[in-house]
Write a protein that holds these residues in place. Sequence first.
Motif, short mmCIF file in Angstrom:
data_model
loop_
_atom_site.label_atom_id
_atom_site.label_comp_id
_atom_site.label_asym_id
_atom_site.label_seq_id
_atom_site.Cartn_x
_atom_site.Cartn_y
_atom_site.Cartn_z
N TYR A 1 -9.02 -1.04 -3.16
CA TYR A 1 -8.19 -0.21 -1.80
C TYR A 1 -8.84 1.40 -0.87
CZ TYR A 1 -4.19 1.11 0.72
OH TYR A 1 -3.16 1.24 1.98
N ARG A 2 -8.81 0.70 0.09
CA ARG A 2 -9.74 2.06 0.67
C ARG A 2 -8.98 2.60 1.91
NH1 ARG A 2 -11.33 1.53 -3.69
NH2 ARG A 2 -13.68 2.00 -3.80
N SER A 3 -8.03 2.05 2.11
CA SER A 3 -7.26 2.47 3.62
C SER A 3 -7.17 4.13 3.04
CB SER A 3 -5.94 1.52 3.85
OG SER A 3 -5.12 2.29 4.71
N PRO A 4 -7.14 5.26 3.89
CA PRO A 4 -6.06 6.11 3.78
C PRO A 4 -5.06 6.31 3.85
CG PRO A 4 -6.91 6.16 5.57
CD PRO A 4 -7.32 4.28 5.47
N LEU A 5 -4.03 5.75 3.95
CA LEU A 5 -2.75 5.32 4.28
C LEU A 5 -1.77 4.97 2.38
CD1 LEU A 5 -1.85 3.78 7.86
CD2 LEU A 5 -1.53 6.06 6.59
N VAL A 6 -1.31 5.39 1.84
CA VAL A 6 -1.64 5.27 0.40
C VAL A 6 -0.08 5.15 -0.55
CG1 VAL A 6 -2.58 5.83 -2.54
CG2 VAL A 6 -3.56 5.97 -0.02
N SER A 7 0.19 4.30 -1.34
CA SER A 7 1.46 4.48 -1.86
C SER A 7 1.48 3.79 -3.36
CB SER A 7 2.96 3.42 -0.68
OG SER A 7 3.83 3.66 -1.76
N ILE A 8 1.32 4.45 -3.71
CA ILE A 8 1.22 4.50 -5.10
C ILE A 8 2.59 2.82 -5.90
CG2 ILE A 8 1.58 4.74 -7.84
CD1 ILE A 8 -1.34 6.09 -6.03
N ASP A 9 3.70 3.50 -5.20
CA ASP A 9 4.09 2.24 -5.99
C ASP A 9 4.03 1.18 -5.28
OD1 ASP A 9 6.13 4.68 -7.54
OD2 ASP A 9 6.56 5.52 -5.13
N VAL A 10 3.72 0.46 -4.01
CA VAL A 10 3.35 -0.37 -3.27
C VAL A 10 2.12 -0.76 -4.12
CG1 VAL A 10 2.62 -1.58 -1.50
CG2 VAL A 10 4.86 -0.12 -1.59
N LEU A 11 1.22 -0.23 -4.26
CA LEU A 11 -0.58 -0.57 -5.00
C LEU A 11 0.13 -1.13 -5.86
CD1 LEU A 11 -2.41 2.50 -4.12
CD2 LEU A 11 -2.31 0.14 -3.25
N LEU A 12 1.21 -0.24 -7.04
CA LEU A 12 1.47 -1.18 -8.44
C LEU A 12 2.11 -2.65 -8.98
CD1 LEU A 12 2.86 2.42 -10.65
CD2 LEU A 12 1.32 0.97 -10.28
N THR A 13 3.06 -2.72 -7.09
CA THR A 13 3.58 -4.06 -7.04
C THR A 13 2.50 -4.91 -6.90
OG1 THR A 13 4.20 -3.81 -4.87
CG2 THR A 13 5.61 -3.09 -5.80
N TRP A 14 0.61 -4.95 -6.75
CA TRP A 14 -0.17 -5.46 -6.80
C TRP A 14 0.04 -6.55 -7.62
CZ3 TRP A 14 -3.70 -3.62 -2.22
CH2 TRP A 14 -2.63 -3.72 -1.28
N GLY A 15 -0.28 -5.45 -8.78
CA GLY A 15 -0.55 -6.08 -10.24
C GLY A 15 0.61 -6.81 -11.29
N THR A 16 1.72 -6.35 -11.09
CA THR A 16 2.77 -6.64 -11.75
C THR A 16 4.11 -6.97 -11.25
OG1 THR A 16 3.90 -6.07 -13.97
CG2 THR A 16 3.37 -3.96 -12.78
N THR A 17 4.81 -7.86 -12.06
CA THR A 17 6.64 -7.53 -11.61
C THR A 17 7.19 -7.03 -12.68
OG1 THR A 17 6.51 -10.04 -12.18
CG2 THR A 17 5.51 -9.49 -10.21
N SER A 18 6.70 -6.24 -13.50
CA SER A 18 7.90 -6.59 -15.04
C SER A 18 7.65 -4.74 -14.90
CB SER A 18 6.26 -5.88 -15.84
OG SER A 18 7.12 -5.92 -17.29
#
Length: 320
Positions: free
Chosen positions: A170-187
């Motif tokens: 991920y390289r975009s200057p717009l970052v949301s850690i919580d959304v990025l975490l959903t890319w890796g898990t649903t737990s």
Amino acid sequence: MTLSIVIPVFRSGRILFDLYDRIAATISQIGIKDYEILFVEDGGGDDSWEIIQRITEKDRRVRGIRLSRNYGQHNALLCGIRAARYDVIVTMDDDLQNPPEEIPKLLAKLSEGHDVVYGAPEREQHGFLRDWASRITKYALQGAMGVETARKVSAFRAFRTDIRKAFEGYRSPLVSIDVLLTWGTTSFASVAVKHHPRQSGVSGYTLRKLIIHAVNMITGFSTLPLQVASIIGFIFAIFGFSLLGYVVVRYLASGGSVPGFTFLASIIAIFSGVQLFALGIIGEYLARMYLRTMDRPPYVIHLQTDGTKYLKGGEDGNPD
């Protein structure tokens, strides 16, 4: 268990020693020997970096990263998360609103088999406007995370380091850690933790900034606004065809034109407004596509230190 604690730092030099001491004491009590504390100084302009340097000289388990300018909390967190070395990452604010003594609660819940655990405040201590702004951002997250999980989101979180593989490119200057975490898990899970008033200074998050952050999350990580615009356009198209049918039937029945310039003008204004609304949403997405094509990094590291050396670095913490 090995542990990395990532803390974005912004104008909190006066309380960093206290924060460090309390974290070290807490980790010592729970018996974790392999851990590190990463302070990411986000261009606050105060003496925070000098204090971080002093702490790293005192304890080699502490590492400091200084960004070249202020990029924002989530961008600083992304930098620290990518630099973390150990199996579990805990993120927390630098203002002591999240007591370090609550870290064991997150780790205990994580050991039950979850991938991400949020520390949900028993009672938030931000103030009326900030509390409402926080709710707005949580509503924005519901589409990506689910209603129940989004309601428990906070900056105080623990997760397994392997999850970052899902957003390593991920390289975009717009970052949301919580959304990025959903890319890796649903737990996801949450646990109630104490939440204290801010110990020093004022929050850099104003109502305006939090609303902008919510808009960025909606348009940057979801197609929901485009779908809403399509539905609104479809509804008004049906309404327009119905109105046209009424005019034609009235004309055939009465043999004359349908009176009502004011009504006609209001209908035109409504349709024009809907069109501009839809164009505005499309424009937001085009702007984000433009930013990504520019390939602007989410952060740039100016200096790194672990108490023994100082390195100039670029994006992702790689020394130049």
